[in-house]
Motif scaffolding. Sequence first.
Motif, PDB file in Angstrom:
ATOM      1  N   GLU A 122       0.833  -1.208   0.000  1.00 54.95           N
ATOM      2  CA  GLU A 122       0.000   0.000   0.000  1.00 54.95           C
ATOM      3  C   GLU A 122       0.864   1.254   0.000  1.00 54.95           C
ATOM      4  OE1 GLU A 122      -3.520   2.263   2.571  1.00 54.95           O
ATOM      5  OE2 GLU A 122      -3.114   0.132   2.923  1.00 54.95           O
ATOM      6  N   ARG A 126       0.569   4.102  -2.880  1.00 57.95           N
ATOM      7  CA  ARG A 126       0.328   5.518  -2.583  1.00 57.95           C
ATOM      8  C   ARG A 126       1.459   6.404  -3.121  1.00 57.95           C
ATOM      9  NH1 ARG A 126      -3.868   6.677   0.622  1.00 57.95           N
ATOM     10  NH2 ARG A 126      -4.953   4.921   1.649  1.00 57.95           N
ATOM     11  N   LEU A 149      -6.752  -1.639  -3.981  1.00 55.53           N
ATOM     12  CA  LEU A 149      -6.416  -2.541  -2.881  1.00 55.53           C
ATOM     13  C   LEU A 149      -7.449  -3.661  -2.752  1.00 55.53           C
ATOM     14  CD1 LEU A 149      -5.242   0.020  -0.163  1.00 55.53           C
ATOM     15  CD2 LEU A 149      -3.802  -1.541  -1.511  1.00 55.53           C
TER      16      LEU A 149
END
Length: 199
Positions: A122, A126, A149
């Motif tokens: 993650e 990002r 996700l």
Amino acid sequence: EFGAFSSKDSKTLPLPDFKRPFRDVSFEAAGHDGGLCYFAVSGLPRFSDKEENFTGATGIAKDVTNLVRVERANVQLADAIEVLSGYFALYNEEDKLVISNARFRQLNKHLTDVMEPGSDFEALLRAEVENGRYPEAEEDTEGWIQRRLARRKQTSGPFEIETEGSRWLYEDEERLADGGIVMMTRDITEMKRAMDALR
């Protein structure tokens, strides 16, 4: 000759100094099946009452054949991953990076902070979005991240995704038995352009 002391790459080494203690020196010998067996040999010198009179050495040998074979298999696997034509990354059951190949690291060369083993997927995603990797994430950044996700959690099969510079990637994420995820990605930009030209 029973066997020989050797280095990890099987190069023959001179005999250890038996007049001094030695520990975990590599030794290889032919096994009953004709294959090589590997041992870690340790020993202590023996002297007569007068210490200057060396009489031999007493030692033990640990069979480390399986360990050596696993280490060599891991090296072969790492080499195989490096020569893959696409981008490759393996994440563990907590979605943290285990290993990746050079092409994957090159793709994310400006994101070194989230490319080290142990880095969270993650966090990489990002960072990619923040750096403009995915144009379709611009309007609803957080919503796009959450959808991406969710797709990853379901590992619902291969998909295509547009990246910066109008390039397209074909991504395939597969869930492993232990819960990890293997990612295999190819750049399909030229193929899509060729297909568009035929329309």
